[in-house]
Every structure is written in structure tokens, then in C-alpha cells.
Enzyme design. Structure first.
Site, PDB file in Angstrom:
ATOM      1  N   MET A  97      32.682  38.873  43.800  1.00  0.00           N
ATOM      2  CA  MET A  97      31.662  39.884  43.596  1.00  0.00           C
ATOM      3  C   MET A  97      32.350  41.196  43.234  1.00  0.00           C
ATOM      4  SD  MET A  97      28.603  41.272  46.059  1.00  0.00           S
ATOM      5  CE  MET A  97      29.524  41.895  47.438  1.00  0.00           C
ATOM      6  N   PRO A  98      32.403  41.530  41.950  1.00  0.00           N
ATOM      7  CA  PRO A  98      33.012  42.798  41.551  1.00  0.00           C
ATOM      8  C   PRO A  98      32.171  43.990  42.003  1.00  0.00           C
ATOM      9  CG  PRO A  98      32.787  41.314  39.674  1.00  0.00           C
ATOM     10  CD  PRO A  98      32.040  40.721  40.801  1.00  0.00           C
ATOM     11  N   TYR A  99      32.876  45.037  42.361  1.00  0.00           N
ATOM     12  CA  TYR A  99      32.228  46.301  42.725  1.00  0.00           C
ATOM     13  C   TYR A  99      32.901  47.397  41.918  1.00  0.00           C
ATOM     14  CZ  TYR A  99      31.040  50.479  45.361  1.00  0.00           C
ATOM     15  OH  TYR A  99      30.608  51.735  45.710  1.00  0.00           O
TER      16      TYR A  99
ATOM     17  N   VAL B 173      28.248  44.496  41.170  1.00  0.00           N
ATOM     18  CA  VAL B 173      27.646  45.722  41.697  1.00  0.00           C
ATOM     19  C   VAL B 173      28.275  46.919  40.996  1.00  0.00           C
ATOM     20  CG1 VAL B 173      27.325  47.138  43.760  1.00  0.00           C
ATOM     21  CG2 VAL B 173      27.259  44.640  43.937  1.00  0.00           C
TER      22      VAL B 173
END
Length: 68
Positions: A1-3, A41
Site C-alpha cells: 500500500m503506497p503512501y 494513498v
């Protein structure tokens, strides 16, 4: 999940401009790294120009100076 956290000076970026930033960064992560856009995100923080410094000076003061 990249932020991804984007920080910009608070100078009136529009809702539409922010939408383009979020979509563009998401699409970049999808195309370059193969990330899932549903779990990517992106946040945008707008910082007051008095609270952002470059070269030892507040951006609010730098913006007052004439450009060469």
C-alpha cells in the site's frame, strides 16, 4: 500500500488541481511500479508560506521580491 504525501505552499490550489495531483501520482505508481490504485494513498498538506523556508528565508518574503 503506497503512501505519498505532497506538501505545497498554501497559495490557493483549487480542488480540481488537487484532484489532478492525486490522480497523476496514483497513475504514476500504477504505471511505473505496478501498484494497485485501490490501495494507493495520496495526501496533500498545504503549508502557510510563513511556515515554509527556502535558503533561510520565508517563502512569504521571497514571493514579495521581484523576479530577475
Amino acid at each position: 500500500m503506497p503512501y505519498v504525501n505532497i506538501k505545497i505552499t498554501k497559495e490557493g490550489a483549487t480542488k480540481e488541481q488537487k484532484e489532478k495531483l492525486i490522480a497523476g501520482v496514483t497513475n504514476l505508481l500504477v504505471s511505473v511500479l505496478g501498484k494497485n490504485p485501490a490501495t494507493t494513498v495520496v495526501t496533500i498538506d498545504e503549508v502557510d508560506m510563513d511556515n515554509w523556508g527556502i535558503g533561510g528565508q520565508q517563502v512569504s518574503e521571497l514571493r514579495k521580491k521581484p523576479k530577475p
